[in-house]
Design a protein around this motif. Structure first.
Motif, PDB file in Angstrom:
ATOM      1  N   TRP A  36      -5.229   1.587  -1.238  1.00 44.28           N
ATOM      2  CA  TRP A  36      -5.005   0.311  -1.598  1.00 44.28           C
ATOM      3  C   TRP A  36      -6.166  -0.756  -2.339  1.00 44.28           C
ATOM      4  O   TRP A  36      -6.292  -1.114  -2.582  1.00 44.28           O
ATOM      5  CB  TRP A  36      -3.611   0.270  -1.215  1.00 44.28           C
ATOM      6  N   GLN A  74      -2.778   6.341   2.410  1.00 42.44           N
ATOM      7  CA  GLN A  74      -2.405   5.159   1.360  1.00 42.44           C
ATOM      8  C   GLN A  74      -3.552   3.537   1.268  1.00 42.44           C
ATOM      9  O   GLN A  74      -3.620   2.936   0.689  1.00 42.44           O
ATOM     10  CB  GLN A  74      -1.384   4.669   0.788  1.00 42.44           C
ATOM     11  N   LEU A  75      -3.230   3.542   2.921  1.00 40.31           N
ATOM     12  CA  LEU A  75      -4.153   2.127   2.992  1.00 40.31           C
ATOM     13  C   LEU A  75      -5.228   1.485   2.509  1.00 40.31           C
ATOM     14  O   LEU A  75      -5.850   0.736   2.159  1.00 40.31           O
ATOM     15  CB  LEU A  75      -3.755   1.173   4.419  1.00 40.31           C
ATOM     16  N   TYR A  89       0.597  -1.137  -0.284  1.00 36.64           N
ATOM     17  CA  TYR A  89       0.145   0.309  -0.233  1.00 36.64           C
ATOM     18  C   TYR A  89       0.611   1.144  -0.004  1.00 36.64           C
ATOM     19  O   TYR A  89      -0.025   2.058  -0.067  1.00 36.64           O
ATOM     20  CB  TYR A  89      -1.161   0.134   0.765  1.00 36.64           C
TER      21      TYR A  89
END
Ligand SMILES: C[C@@H](N)C(=O)N[C@H](C)C(=O)O
Ligand SMILES: [Zn+2]
Length: 239
Positions: free
Chosen positions: A219, A215-216, A4
């Protein structure tokens, strides 16, 4: 590097805002402050801050919860976390594992050291100062939460927040035939359902960790849909 962390970040510049603590439940003193975590090194010296849109979604999640469970509330265990505190908690968790296993840091082989660190990093993000790979909580987009019921009692999720063990995986109790463990699973489902309905994504290893816009989150969202990939809205919060 975790997959991620390859997600591009284009910070939208939204402010960090104070969480209205009277609307939720919090622990006092805060768990990491109790351990001596160095909040004083950051301009934002309280964990109870989130990006504005993240807070709005959290408020929505609590309303969704209360549609089915009137008077239940979300307990905010942790939210904004300066990188210095991330480093402190990674070191603390590493030392706790050594203690539990009666190991001495100075007599560890390089392999043992690496293997324990790998365990820690299954649950804690690296305290990176690189703008391309911020720890999720340092963006103001991630939070660690649980539920309290109408009597103010913590709803039993079957394991402690931050426990480094497979019991922390969100679906760990899913196939259990034990009624108590089935209940833990149902409780975890109540939490994840309201959070996901409000737009959050859940950390794959942690029943308590959710985020929106980092970001996670981007992702995981990209993994779940076959559309033009999205990027992260929030990087490390810089005052
Ligand atoms: C372990 C937990 N408190 C946590 O926040 N984990 C995530 C992955 C993090 O460190 O960002
Ligand atoms: Zn977390």
């Amino acid at each position: 590097m975790k997959p991620y962390q390859q997600i591009i970040i284009q910070d939208c510049g939204e402010p960090l805002v104070k969480i209205p603590l009277e609307t939720f439940v919090v622990e006092t003193p805060h768990a990491y402050q109790k351990l001596g975590a160095p909040y004083h090194l950051s301009a934002i010296d309280s964990p109870y801050y989130l990006r504005q849109s993240v807070l709005e979604r959290l408020l929505t999640a609590q309303l969704l919860l209360q549609d089915n469970y009137p008077n239940w509330k979300i307990l905010i265990f942790d939210a904004y976390r300066p990188v210095e505190v991330q480093q402190f908690m990674v070191d603390y968790s590493f030392n706790q594992l050594l203690k539990e296993r009666r190991l001495n840091q100075h007599s560890l082989s390089a392999e043992q050291h690496q293997s324990i660190l790998t365990e820690v990093y299954q649950f804690w993000a690296a305290p990176s100062l690189d703008p391309a790979t911020p720890p999720p909580h340092s963006t103001g987009a991630a939070l660690d939460i649980t539920l309290v019921n109408e009597t103010g009692t913590w709803v039993n999720m079957g394991s402690e927040i931050d426990e480094i063990s497979p019991r922390s995986y969100p679906n760990y109790f899913e196939n259990s035939s034990d009624p108590t463990e089935q209940n833990y699973h149902q409780n975890r489902q109540i939490l994840s359902k309201v959070m996901k309905t409000a737009g959050f994504q859940q950390h794959p290893n942690e029943w308590w960790h959710f985020s929106w816009g980092d970001q996670l989150w981007a992702w995981l969202t990209n993994q779940q849909q076959n559309k033009t990939p999205i990027i992260a809205k929030y990087g490390r919060y810089l005052c």
